[in-house]
Design a protein around this motif. Structure first.
Motif, mmCIF file in Angstrom:
data_model
loop_
_atom_site.group_PDB
_atom_site.id
_atom_site.type_symbol
_atom_site.label_atom_id
_atom_site.label_comp_id
_atom_site.label_asym_id
_atom_site.label_seq_id
_atom_site.Cartn_x
_atom_site.Cartn_y
_atom_site.Cartn_z
ATOM 1 N N ALA A 88 0.887 -1.174 0.000
ATOM 2 C CA ALA A 88 0.000 0.000 0.000
ATOM 3 C C ALA A 88 0.925 1.224 0.000
ATOM 4 O O ALA A 88 2.068 1.131 0.460
ATOM 5 C CB ALA A 88 -0.900 -0.002 1.231
ATOM 6 N N PHE A 89 0.437 2.352 -0.539
ATOM 7 C CA PHE A 89 1.309 3.528 -0.693
ATOM 8 C C PHE A 89 0.722 4.765 -0.012
ATOM 9 O O PHE A 89 -0.475 5.043 -0.136
ATOM 10 C CB PHE A 89 1.504 3.862 -2.174
ATOM 11 C CG PHE A 89 1.947 2.705 -3.033
ATOM 12 C CD1 PHE A 89 2.817 1.732 -2.548
ATOM 13 C CD2 PHE A 89 1.491 2.588 -4.343
ATOM 14 C CE1 PHE A 89 3.214 0.667 -3.342
ATOM 15 C CE2 PHE A 89 1.880 1.527 -5.148
ATOM 16 C CZ PHE A 89 2.741 0.564 -4.644
ATOM 17 N N LEU A 90 1.627 5.500 0.641
ATOM 18 C CA LEU A 90 1.261 6.753 1.299
ATOM 19 C C LEU A 90 2.233 7.831 0.825
ATOM 20 O O LEU A 90 3.448 7.609 0.860
ATOM 21 C CB LEU A 90 1.375 6.552 2.817
ATOM 22 C CG LEU A 90 1.221 7.756 3.735
ATOM 23 C CD1 LEU A 90 -0.192 8.316 3.674
ATOM 24 C CD2 LEU A 90 1.515 7.351 5.170
ATOM 25 N N THR A 91 1.705 8.979 0.378
ATOM 26 C CA THR A 91 2.594 10.073 -0.024
ATOM 27 C C THR A 91 2.223 11.343 0.727
ATOM 28 O O THR A 91 1.062 11.521 1.123
ATOM 29 C CB THR A 91 2.496 10.389 -1.540
ATOM 30 O OG1 THR A 91 1.137 10.733 -1.840
ATOM 31 C CG2 THR A 91 2.962 9.233 -2.397
ATOM 32 N N THR A 92 3.216 12.231 0.898
ATOM 33 C CA THR A 92 2.923 13.616 1.275
ATOM 34 C C THR A 92 3.497 14.480 0.167
ATOM 35 O O THR A 92 4.528 14.138 -0.421
ATOM 36 C CB THR A 92 3.519 14.025 2.642
ATOM 37 O OG1 THR A 92 4.948 14.158 2.537
ATOM 38 C CG2 THR A 92 3.176 13.041 3.744
ATOM 39 N N GLN A 93 2.820 15.581 -0.137
ATOM 40 C CA GLN A 93 3.257 16.434 -1.238
ATOM 41 C C GLN A 93 2.637 17.822 -1.114
ATOM 42 O O GLN A 93 1.661 17.994 -0.383
ATOM 43 C CB GLN A 93 2.901 15.828 -2.601
ATOM 44 C CG GLN A 93 1.429 15.734 -2.925
ATOM 45 C CD GLN A 93 0.728 14.643 -2.152
ATOM 46 O OE1 GLN A 93 1.260 13.545 -2.011
ATOM 47 N NE2 GLN A 93 -0.450 14.936 -1.619
ATOM 48 N N GLY A 94 3.245 18.775 -1.839
ATOM 49 C CA GLY A 94 2.750 20.154 -1.806
ATOM 50 C C GLY A 94 1.368 20.274 -2.411
ATOM 51 O O GLY A 94 0.517 21.005 -1.899
ATOM 52 N N SER A 95 1.130 19.559 -3.485
ATOM 53 C CA SER A 95 -0.167 19.652 -4.163
ATOM 54 C C SER A 95 -1.129 18.624 -3.556
ATOM 55 O O SER A 95 -0.780 17.920 -2.607
ATOM 56 C CB SER A 95 0.010 19.389 -5.656
ATOM 57 O OG SER A 95 0.417 18.056 -5.847
ATOM 58 N N SER A 96 -2.329 18.531 -4.125
ATOM 59 C CA SER A 96 -3.300 17.605 -3.531
ATOM 60 C C SER A 96 -3.316 16.250 -4.241
ATOM 61 O O SER A 96 -3.983 15.330 -3.797
ATOM 62 C CB SER A 96 -4.686 18.230 -3.540
ATOM 63 O OG SER A 96 -5.002 18.620 -4.845
ATOM 64 N N ILE A 97 -2.601 16.117 -5.336
ATOM 65 C CA ILE A 97 -2.615 14.826 -6.055
ATOM 66 C C ILE A 97 -1.202 14.248 -6.214
ATOM 67 O O ILE A 97 -0.218 14.992 -6.257
ATOM 68 C CB ILE A 97 -3.262 14.930 -7.457
ATOM 69 C CG1 ILE A 97 -2.650 16.102 -8.237
ATOM 70 C CG2 ILE A 97 -4.759 15.010 -7.382
ATOM 71 C CD1 ILE A 97 -2.754 15.973 -9.713
ATOM 72 N N SER A 98 -1.151 12.928 -6.325
ATOM 73 C CA SER A 98 0.152 12.301 -6.585
ATOM 74 C C SER A 98 -0.036 11.040 -7.427
ATOM 75 O O SER A 98 0.582 10.030 -7.165
ATOM 76 C CB SER A 98 0.902 12.019 -5.290
ATOM 77 O OG SER A 98 0.066 11.476 -4.347
ATOM 78 N N GLU A 99 -0.909 11.129 -8.427
ATOM 79 C CA GLU A 99 -1.193 9.958 -9.264
ATOM 80 C C GLU A 99 0.042 9.439 -9.988
ATOM 81 O O GLU A 99 0.261 8.243 -10.085
ATOM 82 C CB GLU A 99 -2.314 10.272 -10.277
ATOM 83 C CG GLU A 99 -3.691 10.301 -9.662
ATOM 84 C CD GLU A 99 -3.966 9.155 -8.687
ATOM 85 O OE1 GLU A 99 -3.743 7.980 -9.058
ATOM 86 O OE2 GLU A 99 -4.370 9.435 -7.551
ATOM 87 N N LYS A 100 0.865 10.374 -10.508
ATOM 88 C CA LYS A 100 2.059 9.955 -11.239
ATOM 89 C C LYS A 100 3.024 9.215 -10.294
ATOM 90 O O LYS A 100 3.592 8.190 -10.652
ATOM 91 C CB LYS A 100 2.747 11.174 -11.876
ATOM 92 C CG LYS A 100 3.885 10.812 -12.806
ATOM 93 C CD LYS A 100 4.265 11.965 -13.715
ATOM 94 C CE LYS A 100 5.447 11.604 -14.585
ATOM 95 N NZ LYS A 100 6.740 11.710 -13.854
ATOM 96 N N ALA A 101 3.151 9.757 -9.084
ATOM 97 C CA ALA A 101 4.027 9.100 -8.104
ATOM 98 C C ALA A 101 3.508 7.701 -7.783
ATOM 99 O O ALA A 101 4.277 6.731 -7.760
ATOM 100 C CB ALA A 101 4.124 9.950 -6.841
#
Ligand SMILES: Cc1cc2nc3c(=O)[nH]c(=O)nc-3n(C[C@H](O)[C@H](O)[C@H](O)COP(=O)(O)O)c2cc1C
Length: 157
Positions: A104-117
Protein backbone atom coordinates in the motif's frame (compact mmCIF):
# COMPACT_ATOMS: atom_id res chain seq x y z
CA UNK A 1 -5.18 -6.18 13.41
CA UNK A 2 -5.12 -9.44 11.48
CA UNK A 3 -2.27 -8.77 9.08
CA UNK A 4 1.32 -8.08 10.11
CA UNK A 5 2.17 -4.72 8.57
CA UNK A 6 5.43 -2.82 8.11
CA UNK A 7 5.53 0.89 7.34
CA UNK A 8 8.69 1.88 5.46
CA UNK A 9 9.19 5.64 5.22
CA UNK A 10 11.70 8.27 4.23
CA UNK A 11 11.34 11.90 5.26
CA UNK A 12 13.60 14.88 4.50
CA UNK A 13 11.75 17.55 6.48
CA UNK A 14 9.45 15.63 8.82
CA UNK A 15 6.05 15.59 7.09
CA UNK A 16 6.14 11.97 5.97
CA UNK A 17 7.71 10.97 9.30
CA UNK A 18 4.81 12.55 11.22
CA UNK A 19 2.13 10.86 9.13
CA UNK A 20 3.93 7.48 8.95
CA UNK A 21 4.43 7.37 12.72
CA UNK A 22 0.79 8.24 13.34
CA UNK A 23 -0.27 5.46 10.98
CA UNK A 24 2.07 3.13 12.88
CA UNK A 25 0.21 4.00 16.08
CA UNK A 26 -3.21 3.46 14.51
CA UNK A 27 -2.16 0.07 13.11
CA UNK A 28 0.08 -0.89 16.04
CA UNK A 29 2.64 -2.16 13.54
CA UNK A 30 6.39 -2.08 12.84
CA UNK A 31 7.79 1.18 11.43
CA UNK A 32 11.06 1.42 9.49
CA UNK A 33 12.73 4.76 8.80
CA UNK A 34 15.00 4.70 5.76
CA UNK A 35 17.98 7.03 6.21
CA UNK A 36 19.54 8.57 3.09
CA UNK A 37 23.28 9.15 3.52
CA UNK A 38 23.38 11.85 0.78
CA UNK A 39 23.46 15.41 2.09
CA UNK A 40 20.02 16.81 1.24
CA UNK A 41 20.00 19.76 3.67
CA UNK A 42 19.19 23.34 2.68
CA UNK A 43 18.81 24.84 -0.79
CA UNK A 44 21.70 22.84 -2.26
CA UNK A 45 20.17 19.65 -0.88
CA UNK A 46 16.76 20.60 -2.28
CA UNK A 47 18.20 21.10 -5.77
CA UNK A 48 20.24 17.90 -5.55
CA UNK A 49 17.12 16.01 -4.48
CA UNK A 50 15.08 17.40 -7.39
CA UNK A 51 17.84 16.46 -9.88
CA UNK A 52 18.25 12.99 -8.35
CA UNK A 53 14.48 12.42 -8.43
CA UNK A 54 14.29 13.40 -12.12
CA UNK A 55 17.29 11.18 -12.93
CA UNK A 56 15.81 8.36 -10.83
CA UNK A 57 19.23 7.60 -9.32
CA UNK A 58 19.90 5.21 -6.44
CA UNK A 59 21.36 6.52 -3.16
CA UNK A 60 23.15 5.05 -0.16
CA UNK A 61 20.59 4.05 2.49
CA UNK A 62 20.65 2.60 6.00
CA UNK A 63 20.49 -1.15 6.59
CA UNK A 64 16.88 -2.04 7.47
CA UNK A 65 15.99 -3.23 10.99
CA UNK A 66 12.99 -5.25 9.79
CA UNK A 67 12.78 -8.05 7.24
CA UNK A 68 9.93 -7.21 4.82
CA UNK A 69 9.56 -10.93 4.11
CA UNK A 70 8.21 -11.42 7.63
CA UNK A 71 5.29 -9.04 6.99
CA UNK A 72 2.00 -9.56 5.16
CA UNK A 73 1.85 -6.00 3.91
CA UNK A 74 4.45 -3.30 3.27
CA UNK A 75 3.24 0.30 3.41
CA UNK A 76 5.60 2.49 1.43
CA UNK A 77 5.55 6.13 2.59
CA UNK A 78 7.43 8.84 0.69
CA UNK A 79 7.42 12.56 -0.02
CA UNK A 80 6.70 13.33 -3.67
CA UNK A 81 9.79 14.73 -5.41
CA UNK A 82 9.42 15.98 -8.99
CA UNK A 83 6.20 13.93 -9.31
CA UNK A 84 7.91 10.73 -8.23
CA UNK A 85 9.21 9.01 -5.07
CA UNK A 86 12.24 10.12 -3.03
CA UNK A 87 15.46 8.35 -4.06
CA UNK A 88 15.87 6.59 -0.70
CA UNK A 89 12.50 4.89 -1.23
CA UNK A 90 13.37 4.08 -4.85
CA UNK A 91 16.57 2.42 -3.58
CA UNK A 92 14.74 0.51 -0.83
CA UNK A 93 12.13 -0.82 -3.26
CA UNK A 94 14.77 -1.87 -5.80
CA UNK A 95 16.73 -3.73 -3.12
CA UNK A 96 13.90 -5.47 -1.31
CA UNK A 97 10.85 -5.67 -3.61
CA UNK A 98 11.33 -9.40 -4.14
CA UNK A 99 10.54 -9.78 -0.42
CA UNK A 100 7.25 -7.84 -0.60
CA UNK A 101 3.93 -9.57 -0.24
CA UNK A 102 1.03 -7.06 -0.43
CA UNK A 103 1.74 -3.31 -0.75
CA UNK A 104 0.00 0.00 0.00
CA UNK A 105 1.31 3.53 -0.69
CA UNK A 106 1.26 6.75 1.30
CA UNK A 107 2.59 10.07 -0.02
CA UNK A 108 2.92 13.62 1.28
CA UNK A 109 3.26 16.43 -1.24
CA UNK A 110 2.75 20.15 -1.81
CA UNK A 111 -0.17 19.65 -4.16
CA UNK A 112 -3.30 17.60 -3.53
CA UNK A 113 -2.62 14.83 -6.06
CA UNK A 114 0.15 12.30 -6.59
CA UNK A 115 -1.19 9.96 -9.26
CA UNK A 116 2.06 9.95 -11.24
CA UNK A 117 4.03 9.10 -8.10
CA UNK A 118 1.62 6.25 -7.28
CA UNK A 119 1.98 4.87 -10.82
CA UNK A 120 5.78 4.95 -10.58
CA UNK A 121 5.85 3.30 -7.15
CA UNK A 122 3.46 0.62 -8.39
CA UNK A 123 5.61 -0.06 -11.47
CA UNK A 124 8.77 -0.26 -9.37
CA UNK A 125 7.17 -2.62 -6.83
CA UNK A 126 5.67 -4.61 -9.69
CA UNK A 127 2.52 -4.87 -7.57
CA UNK A 128 -0.91 -3.30 -7.50
CA UNK A 129 -1.44 -1.52 -4.12
CA UNK A 130 -4.35 -2.61 -1.97
CA UNK A 131 -4.84 1.07 -1.08
CA UNK A 132 -3.23 4.51 -1.57
CA UNK A 133 -3.36 7.72 0.44
CA UNK A 134 -2.09 11.18 -0.56
CA UNK A 135 -1.80 13.88 2.10
CA UNK A 136 -0.91 17.48 1.22
CA UNK A 137 1.36 19.78 3.23
CA UNK A 138 -1.67 22.05 3.70
CA UNK A 139 -3.64 19.19 5.30
CA UNK A 140 -0.66 18.43 7.55
CA UNK A 141 -0.27 22.09 8.62
CA UNK A 142 -3.97 22.39 9.36
CA UNK A 143 -4.18 18.95 11.01
CA UNK A 144 -6.89 17.91 8.55
CA UNK A 145 -5.81 14.42 7.56
CA UNK A 146 -7.03 12.17 10.41
CA UNK A 147 -10.06 10.92 8.50
CA UNK A 148 -7.96 10.09 5.41
CA UNK A 149 -5.41 8.27 7.54
CA UNK A 150 -8.09 6.34 9.45
CA UNK A 151 -9.79 5.29 6.20
CA UNK A 152 -6.43 4.19 4.76
CA UNK A 153 -5.70 2.22 7.96
CA UNK A 154 -9.05 0.44 7.83
CA UNK A 155 -8.43 -0.64 4.23
CA UNK A 156 -5.11 -2.16 5.36
CA UNK A 157 -6.41 -3.97 8.48
C1 LIG B 1 13.21 18.07 -4.23
C2 LIG B 1 11.74 18.23 -3.95
C3 LIG B 1 10.83 18.10 -4.99
C4 LIG B 1 9.45 18.21 -4.74
N1 LIG B 1 8.57 18.00 -5.76
C5 LIG B 1 7.23 18.06 -5.52
C6 LIG B 1 6.29 17.76 -6.57
O1 LIG B 1 6.64 17.41 -7.69
N2 LIG B 1 4.97 17.86 -6.28
C7 LIG B 1 4.52 18.23 -5.03
O2 LIG B 1 3.31 18.32 -4.84
N3 LIG B 1 5.39 18.49 -4.02
C8 LIG B 1 6.73 18.40 -4.23
N4 LIG B 1 7.63 18.65 -3.20
C9 LIG B 1 7.10 18.96 -1.84
C10 LIG B 1 7.19 17.73 -0.90
O3 LIG B 1 6.62 16.59 -1.50
C11 LIG B 1 6.46 17.98 0.42
O4 LIG B 1 6.95 19.13 1.04
C12 LIG B 1 6.59 16.77 1.35
O5 LIG B 1 5.56 16.78 2.31
C13 LIG B 1 7.94 16.72 2.05
O6 LIG B 1 7.96 15.59 2.89
P1 LIG B 1 9.03 15.39 4.05
O7 LIG B 1 8.83 16.54 5.02
O8 LIG B 1 8.67 14.08 4.66
O9 LIG B 1 10.39 15.41 3.46
C14 LIG B 1 8.99 18.53 -3.43
C15 LIG B 1 9.94 18.68 -2.40
C16 LIG B 1 11.29 18.52 -2.64
C17 LIG B 1 12.29 18.63 -1.51
Amino acid sequence: MNKKALIVYYSRTGNTKKVAEELGEILGCDVEEVIDYSDRKGTKGYIKSAVDAIKKTKTKISTPKFNPEKHDIIIIATPVWASTMANAIRTYIMKYRYKFSKVAFLTTQGSSISEKAFTEIKELCQKEPISTCAISTKEIKQGLYQEKLNNFASEIK
